[in-house]
Design an enzyme around this catalytic site. Structure first.
Site, PDB file in Angstrom:
ATOM      1  N   GLN A   1       1.025  -1.115  -0.156  1.00 53.34           N
ATOM      2  CA  GLN A   1      -0.318  -0.027  -0.223  1.00 53.34           C
ATOM      3  C   GLN A   1       0.943   1.483  -0.231  1.00 53.34           C
ATOM      4  O   GLN A   1       2.335   1.406   0.055  1.00 53.34           O
ATOM      5  CB  GLN A   1      -1.226   0.557   1.100  1.00 53.34           C
ATOM      6  CG  GLN A   1      -0.327   0.149   2.330  1.00 53.34           C
ATOM      7  CD  GLN A   1      -1.301   0.306   3.626  1.00 53.34           C
ATOM      8  OE1 GLN A   1      -2.090  -0.806   3.729  1.00 53.34           O
ATOM      9  NE2 GLN A   1      -1.190   1.123   4.201  1.00 53.34           N
ATOM     10  N   GLY A   2       0.198   2.197   0.228  1.00 46.59           N
ATOM     11  CA  GLY A   2       1.150   3.481  -0.068  1.00 46.59           C
ATOM     12  C   GLY A   2       1.683   3.894  -1.073  1.00 46.59           C
ATOM     13  O   GLY A   2       1.531   3.154  -2.205  1.00 46.59           O
TER      14      GLY A   2
ATOM     15  N   TYR B   1      10.559   8.780  15.280  1.00 48.56           N
ATOM     16  CA  TYR B   1      10.225   8.675  13.521  1.00 48.56           C
ATOM     17  C   TYR B   1      11.426   9.574  13.331  1.00 48.56           C
ATOM     18  O   TYR B   1      12.036   9.245  11.704  1.00 48.56           O
ATOM     19  CB  TYR B   1       9.080   9.590  13.530  1.00 48.56           C
ATOM     20  CG  TYR B   1       8.843   8.753  11.780  1.00 48.56           C
ATOM     21  CD1 TYR B   1       8.584   7.686  10.953  1.00 48.56           C
ATOM     22  CD2 TYR B   1       8.267  10.038  11.437  1.00 48.56           C
ATOM     23  CE1 TYR B   1       7.973   8.251   9.884  1.00 48.56           C
ATOM     24  CE2 TYR B   1       8.361  10.313  10.137  1.00 48.56           C
ATOM     25  CZ  TYR B   1       8.395   8.923   9.332  1.00 48.56           C
ATOM     26  OH  TYR B   1       8.175   8.619   7.564  1.00 48.56           O
TER      27      TYR B   1
ATOM     28  N   THR C   1      -1.011   8.513   2.011  1.00 48.98           N
ATOM     29  CA  THR C   1      -1.443   7.020   2.737  1.00 48.98           C
ATOM     30  C   THR C   1      -2.547   6.414   3.240  1.00 48.98           C
ATOM     31  O   THR C   1      -2.844   7.290   4.421  1.00 48.98           O
ATOM     32  CB  THR C   1       0.196   6.307   2.433  1.00 48.98           C
ATOM     33  OG1 THR C   1       0.751   6.728   3.965  1.00 48.98           O
ATOM     34  CG2 THR C   1       1.203   7.286   1.421  1.00 48.98           C
ATOM     35  N   PRO C   2      -3.167   5.307   3.266  1.00 46.80           N
ATOM     36  CA  PRO C   2      -3.348   4.790   4.530  1.00 46.80           C
ATOM     37  C   PRO C   2      -3.234   5.224   5.562  1.00 46.80           C
ATOM     38  O   PRO C   2      -4.127   5.087   6.530  1.00 46.80           O
ATOM     39  CB  PRO C   2      -3.491   3.071   3.779  1.00 46.80           C
ATOM     40  CG  PRO C   2      -3.157   2.989   2.698  1.00 46.80           C
ATOM     41  CD  PRO C   2      -2.793   4.613   2.158  1.00 46.80           C
ATOM     42  N   SER C   3      -1.942   4.618   5.975  1.00 42.04           N
ATOM     43  CA  SER C   3      -1.103   4.524   7.404  1.00 42.04           C
ATOM     44  C   SER C   3      -1.727   6.217   7.647  1.00 42.04           C
ATOM     45  O   SER C   3      -1.421   6.312   9.404  1.00 42.04           O
ATOM     46  CB  SER C   3      -0.044   4.046   7.735  1.00 42.04           C
ATOM     47  OG  SER C   3       1.342   5.520   6.780  1.00 42.04           O
TER      48      SER C   3
ATOM     49  N   ARG D   1      -3.597   6.974  10.746  1.00 44.83           N
ATOM     50  CA  ARG D   1      -3.426   8.536  12.109  1.00 44.83           C
ATOM     51  C   ARG D   1      -3.846   8.583  12.123  1.00 44.83           C
ATOM     52  O   ARG D   1      -4.523   9.855  13.509  1.00 44.83           O
ATOM     53  CB  ARG D   1      -1.703   8.307  11.669  1.00 44.83           C
ATOM     54  CG  ARG D   1      -0.869   7.628  11.922  1.00 44.83           C
ATOM     55  CD  ARG D   1       0.760   7.984  12.104  1.00 44.83           C
ATOM     56  NE  ARG D   1       1.331   9.087  10.081  1.00 44.83           N
ATOM     57  CZ  ARG D   1       1.310   8.444   9.354  1.00 44.83           C
ATOM     58  NH1 ARG D   1       1.574   6.969   9.328  1.00 44.83           N
ATOM     59  NH2 ARG D   1       1.708   8.720   8.511  1.00 44.83           N
TER      60      ARG D   1
HETATM   61  P1  NAD Z   1       1.350   3.251   4.426  1.00 45.73           P
HETATM   62  O1  NAD Z   1       2.965   3.288   6.152  1.00 45.73           O
HETATM   63  O2  NAD Z   1       0.450   3.331   4.755  1.00 45.73           O
HETATM   64  O3  NAD Z   1       2.264   1.320   4.208  1.00 45.73           O
HETATM   65  C1  NAD Z   1       3.625   0.887   4.801  1.00 45.73           C
HETATM   66  C2  NAD Z   1       3.950  -0.040   4.597  1.00 45.73           C
HETATM   67  O4  NAD Z   1       5.016  -1.179   4.961  1.00 45.73           O
HETATM   68  C3  NAD Z   1       2.379  -1.581   4.942  1.00 45.73           C
HETATM   69  O5  NAD Z   1       2.131  -2.265   3.390  1.00 45.73           O
HETATM   70  C4  NAD Z   1       3.005  -1.700   6.515  1.00 45.73           C
HETATM   71  O6  NAD Z   1       2.434  -3.888   5.441  1.00 45.73           O
HETATM   72  C5  NAD Z   1       4.964  -2.563   5.863  1.00 45.73           C
HETATM   73  N1  NAD Z   1       5.816  -2.945   6.654  1.00 45.73           N
HETATM   74  C6  NAD Z   1       5.570  -2.270   7.394  1.00 45.73           C
HETATM   75  N2  NAD Z   1       6.582  -2.745   8.575  1.00 45.73           N
HETATM   76  C7  NAD Z   1       7.316  -3.990   7.512  1.00 45.73           C
HETATM   77  C8  NAD Z   1       8.249  -5.276   8.158  1.00 45.73           C
HETATM   78  N3  NAD Z   1       8.696  -5.206   9.274  1.00 45.73           N
HETATM   79  N4  NAD Z   1       8.727  -5.048   6.230  1.00 45.73           N
HETATM   80  C9  NAD Z   1       7.160  -5.928   5.190  1.00 45.73           C
HETATM   81  N5  NAD Z   1       6.470  -4.632   5.392  1.00 45.73           N
HETATM   82  C10 NAD Z   1       6.551  -3.501   6.728  1.00 45.73           C
HETATM   83  O7  NAD Z   1       2.325   3.484   3.700  1.00 45.73           O
HETATM   84  P2  NAD Z   1       3.275   4.983   3.657  1.00 45.73           P
HETATM   85  O8  NAD Z   1       2.337   6.140   3.967  1.00 45.73           O
HETATM   86  O9  NAD Z   1       3.657   5.240   1.685  1.00 45.73           O
HETATM   87  O10 NAD Z   1       4.640   4.399   3.781  1.00 45.73           O
HETATM   88  C11 NAD Z   1       6.060   4.466   3.115  1.00 45.73           C
HETATM   89  C12 NAD Z   1       7.199   4.781   3.815  1.00 45.73           C
HETATM   90  O11 NAD Z   1       7.526   5.894   3.929  1.00 45.73           O
HETATM   91  C13 NAD Z   1       7.183   5.017   4.738  1.00 45.73           C
HETATM   92  O12 NAD Z   1       8.612   4.607   5.252  1.00 45.73           O
HETATM   93  C14 NAD Z   1       7.593   6.094   5.705  1.00 45.73           C
HETATM   94  O13 NAD Z   1       7.768   6.228   6.485  1.00 45.73           O
HETATM   95  C15 NAD Z   1       7.592   6.635   4.904  1.00 45.73           C
HETATM   96  N6  NAD Z   1       6.815   8.182   4.653  1.00 45.73           N
HETATM   97  C16 NAD Z   1       5.309   8.564   5.041  1.00 45.73           C
HETATM   98  C17 NAD Z   1       5.304   9.904   4.609  1.00 45.73           C
HETATM   99  C18 NAD Z   1       4.004  10.113   4.466  1.00 45.73           C
HETATM  100  O14 NAD Z   1       3.076  10.854   4.575  1.00 45.73           O
HETATM  101  N7  NAD Z   1       2.797   8.338   4.194  1.00 45.73           N
HETATM  102  C19 NAD Z   1       5.627  10.811   4.425  1.00 45.73           C
HETATM  103  C20 NAD Z   1       7.324  10.811   4.545  1.00 45.73           C
HETATM  104  C21 NAD Z   1       7.927   9.377   4.132  1.00 45.73           C
END
Ligand code: NAD
Length: 245
Positions: free
Chosen positions: A16-17, A147, A182-184, A188
């Site tokens: 996802q995401g 984080y 994204t879903p997470s 949140r």
């Molecule tokens: P998300 O958080 O919705 O999904 C994260 C995915 O990671 C999930 O499918 C989950 O099952 C998987 N995951 C978690 N732990 C895992 C593990 N141990 N092994 C394998 N898979 C695992 O998606 P997102 O928000 O796109 O986040 C992806 C990345 O982007 C993360 O590193 C997050 O910190 C980073 N990020 C997110 C944002 C935001 O605003 N959403 C901004 C900056 C950075």
């Protein structure tokens, strides 16, 4: 002709995401994509998508990573995307939460890179992209204590890899998104006491008065995964709609 024709790409957090958006964008540009995640149900939605092989993998488990890497003889791009967002100040971060975040957000990248980098070195060419964040050494964001610390570590890790391995043909960059729907993230916000107000607050802090969609970040990832970016290494590329400006 695709921008990623012939490339083999391994990524984490593909269910996802941004990881999923990247998997789909990479495949559309002609790459052979191994999309991994721990969430089997969501990941399997990708089975049958041309160019994508979904594989369940927990990127904190060394033995599983070793077994997975052994099945992939050639790799052009490794996208370390998996991460977890802990909400809280240092006073709301116990030791278990601190260790969990460093394990998922940083050590996972160490474990994955350690397995795949030797293959890139043997090929004389490789490309690693790590998922950092603007909430890191770039910007102090409220309630993102551990984080922010993990994502600052990702930037340092990226620069160190780049310095050590560019002479072997391997480049390494990270991306630093701002707030992405994204879903997470939605989860949140929904978990906060007043989700509607919290959503308004998140949007109010954005200079563009909106968040990014995962597919907008995927455009940047396609560029970094392709040879179009071949002179770029050791960079932390910010994509945040001006939030950190
Ligand atoms: P998300 O958080 O919705 O999904 C994260 C995915 O990671 C999930 O499918 C989950 O099952 C998987 N995951 C978690 N732990 C895992 C593990 N141990 N092994 C394998 N898979 C695992 O998606 P997102 O928000 O796109 O986040 C992806 C990345 O982007 C993360 O590193 C997050 O910190 C980073 N990020 C997110 C944002 C935001 O605003 N959403 C901004 C900056 C950075």
């Amino acid at each position: 002709m695709g921008r990623l024709d012939g490339k083999v790409i391994v990524l984490s957090a593909g269910a996802q995401g941004m990881g999923r958006a990247a998997a789909e964008a990479f495949a559309k540009e002609g790459a052979t994509v191994y999309a991994t995640d721990i969430n089997k149900e969501k990941l399997m939605e990708l089975s049958g998508v041309a160019g994508i092989t979904p594989e369940v993998l927990d990127v904190t488990k060394k033995d599983d990573i070793v077994a997975f890497a052994a099945k992939i003889p050639k790799i052009d791009v490794l996208f370390n995307c998996a991460g977890f967002v802990h909400n809280g100040t240092i006073l709301e971060t116990d030791e278990a939460a601190w260790d969990f975040s460093f394990n998922v957000n940083v050590k996972s990248m160490y474990l994955m890179t350690k397995e795949f980098l030797p293959k890139m070195i043997a090929q004389g060419k490789g490309n690693i992209i790590n998922m950092a964040s603007v909430a890191s050494s770039i910007k102090g964001a409220p309630n993102r204590c551990v984080y922010g610390a993990t994502k600052a570590a990702v930037i340092g890790f990226t620069k160190a890899l780049s310095a050590d391995h560019i002479s072997q043909g391997v480049r390494c960059n990270c991306i630093c998104p701002g707030t992405v729907t994204t879903p997470s993230l939605l989860g949140r916000i929904n978990a906060l006491p007043d989700p509607e107000q919290s959503m308004k607050d998140f949007i109010a802090r954005q200079p563009m008065k909106r968040m990014a969609g995962p597919e907008e970040v995927a455009h940047l990832l396609v560029y970094l995964a392709s040879d179009e970016s071949q002179f770029t290494t050791g960079s932390s590329v910010v994509i945040d709609g001006g939030w950190s400006n």
